[in-house]
Design an enzyme around this catalytic site. Sequence first.
Site, PDB file in Angstrom:
ATOM      1  N   ILE A   5       0.864  -1.179   0.000  1.00  0.00           N
ATOM      2  CA  ILE A   5       0.000   0.000   0.000  1.00  0.00           C
ATOM      3  C   ILE A   5       0.900   1.228   0.000  1.00  0.00           C
ATOM      4  O   ILE A   5       1.708   1.401   0.912  1.00  0.00           O
ATOM      5  CB  ILE A   5      -0.906   0.038   1.256  1.00  0.00           C
ATOM      6  CG1 ILE A   5      -1.691  -1.269   1.422  1.00  0.00           C
ATOM      7  CG2 ILE A   5      -1.803   1.265   1.246  1.00  0.00           C
ATOM      8  CD1 ILE A   5      -2.664  -1.571   0.307  1.00  0.00           C
ATOM      9  N   HIS A   6       0.768   2.053  -1.025  1.00  0.00           N
ATOM     10  CA  HIS A   6       1.594   3.271  -1.018  1.00  0.00           C
ATOM     11  C   HIS A   6       1.044   4.425  -1.861  1.00  0.00           C
ATOM     12  O   HIS A   6       1.521   5.538  -1.773  1.00  0.00           O
ATOM     13  CB  HIS A   6       3.018   2.953  -1.473  1.00  0.00           C
ATOM     14  CG  HIS A   6       3.161   2.823  -2.957  1.00  0.00           C
ATOM     15  ND1 HIS A   6       2.853   1.677  -3.617  1.00  0.00           N
ATOM     16  CD2 HIS A   6       3.572   3.710  -3.882  1.00  0.00           C
ATOM     17  CE1 HIS A   6       3.070   1.857  -4.907  1.00  0.00           C
ATOM     18  NE2 HIS A   6       3.498   3.076  -5.106  1.00  0.00           N
ATOM     19  N   ARG A   7       0.029   4.193  -2.666  1.00  0.00           N
ATOM     20  CA  ARG A   7      -0.464   5.256  -3.549  1.00  0.00           C
ATOM     21  C   ARG A   7      -1.089   6.383  -2.740  1.00  0.00           C
ATOM     22  O   ARG A   7      -1.742   6.162  -1.728  1.00  0.00           O
ATOM     23  CB  ARG A   7      -1.468   4.705  -4.546  1.00  0.00           C
ATOM     24  CG  ARG A   7      -0.808   3.747  -5.544  1.00  0.00           C
ATOM     25  CD  ARG A   7      -1.800   3.266  -6.563  1.00  0.00           C
ATOM     26  NE  ARG A   7      -2.242   4.341  -7.422  1.00  0.00           N
ATOM     27  CZ  ARG A   7      -1.666   4.680  -8.575  1.00  0.00           C
ATOM     28  NH1 ARG A   7      -0.617   4.006  -9.004  1.00  0.00           N
ATOM     29  NH2 ARG A   7      -2.145   5.656  -9.300  1.00  0.00           N
ATOM     30  N   ARG A  38       6.301   6.124   2.794  1.00  0.00           N
ATOM     31  CA  ARG A  38       5.151   7.036   2.745  1.00  0.00           C
ATOM     32  C   ARG A  38       4.010   6.513   3.610  1.00  0.00           C
ATOM     33  O   ARG A  38       3.389   7.246   4.374  1.00  0.00           O
ATOM     34  CB  ARG A  38       4.691   7.171   1.288  1.00  0.00           C
ATOM     35  CG  ARG A  38       3.375   7.843   1.099  1.00  0.00           C
ATOM     36  CD  ARG A  38       2.863   7.630  -0.344  1.00  0.00           C
ATOM     37  NE  ARG A  38       1.862   8.597  -0.606  1.00  0.00           N
ATOM     38  CZ  ARG A  38       2.045   9.726  -1.275  1.00  0.00           C
ATOM     39  NH1 ARG A  38       3.216   9.998  -1.797  1.00  0.00           N
ATOM     40  NH2 ARG A  38       1.078  10.571  -1.440  1.00  0.00           N
ATOM     41  N   ASP A  82      -2.185  -1.664  -4.156  1.00  0.00           N
ATOM     42  CA  ASP A  82      -2.710  -0.501  -4.885  1.00  0.00           C
ATOM     43  C   ASP A  82      -1.712  -0.090  -5.962  1.00  0.00           C
ATOM     44  O   ASP A  82      -1.803   0.968  -6.539  1.00  0.00           O
ATOM     45  CB  ASP A  82      -3.036   0.665  -3.940  1.00  0.00           C
ATOM     46  CG  ASP A  82      -1.844   1.197  -3.167  1.00  0.00           C
ATOM     47  OD1 ASP A  82      -0.687   0.768  -3.418  1.00  0.00           O
ATOM     48  OD2 ASP A  82      -2.056   2.050  -2.296  1.00  0.00           O
TER      49      ASP A  82
END
Length: 132
Positions: A5-7, A38, A82
Amino acid sequence: MLATIHRAENTDSREHLLAIFNSFAELGDIVFLPLHPRTKHKLEEYGLTEIVQKADHIKIVEPVSYLEMLLLEKHAKTIVTDFGGVQKEAYFAKVPCLTLRTEMEWVETVEVGCNRLVNLLEEDWAEVIQQF
């Protein structure tokens, strides 16, 4: 389960991150999560780290190299992501994938049945993954 998950659409929304990590916490399966810097920063900023700390089946590790990620994907039971590249790699590895977004680049992976697009705010994706 392998997760990435990083978007920005997920990490820049407290509501999205809360939905994601609450669902991880509800799952009985081990969630292996190479945590993007992030995402780590946003979990701390939003005060959500306690969710992860309480769920001992969520295994957070430092980011991994590309080759390590390919090995993790190959041996995962399921992938939740994502990230566009991971969706396609899951297809090549023949591992079911849930994409936590409202749109995607690799629609053919959905058409052949190895990927499912999940809208975080409209679906309980933890329930979806049990049926997938």
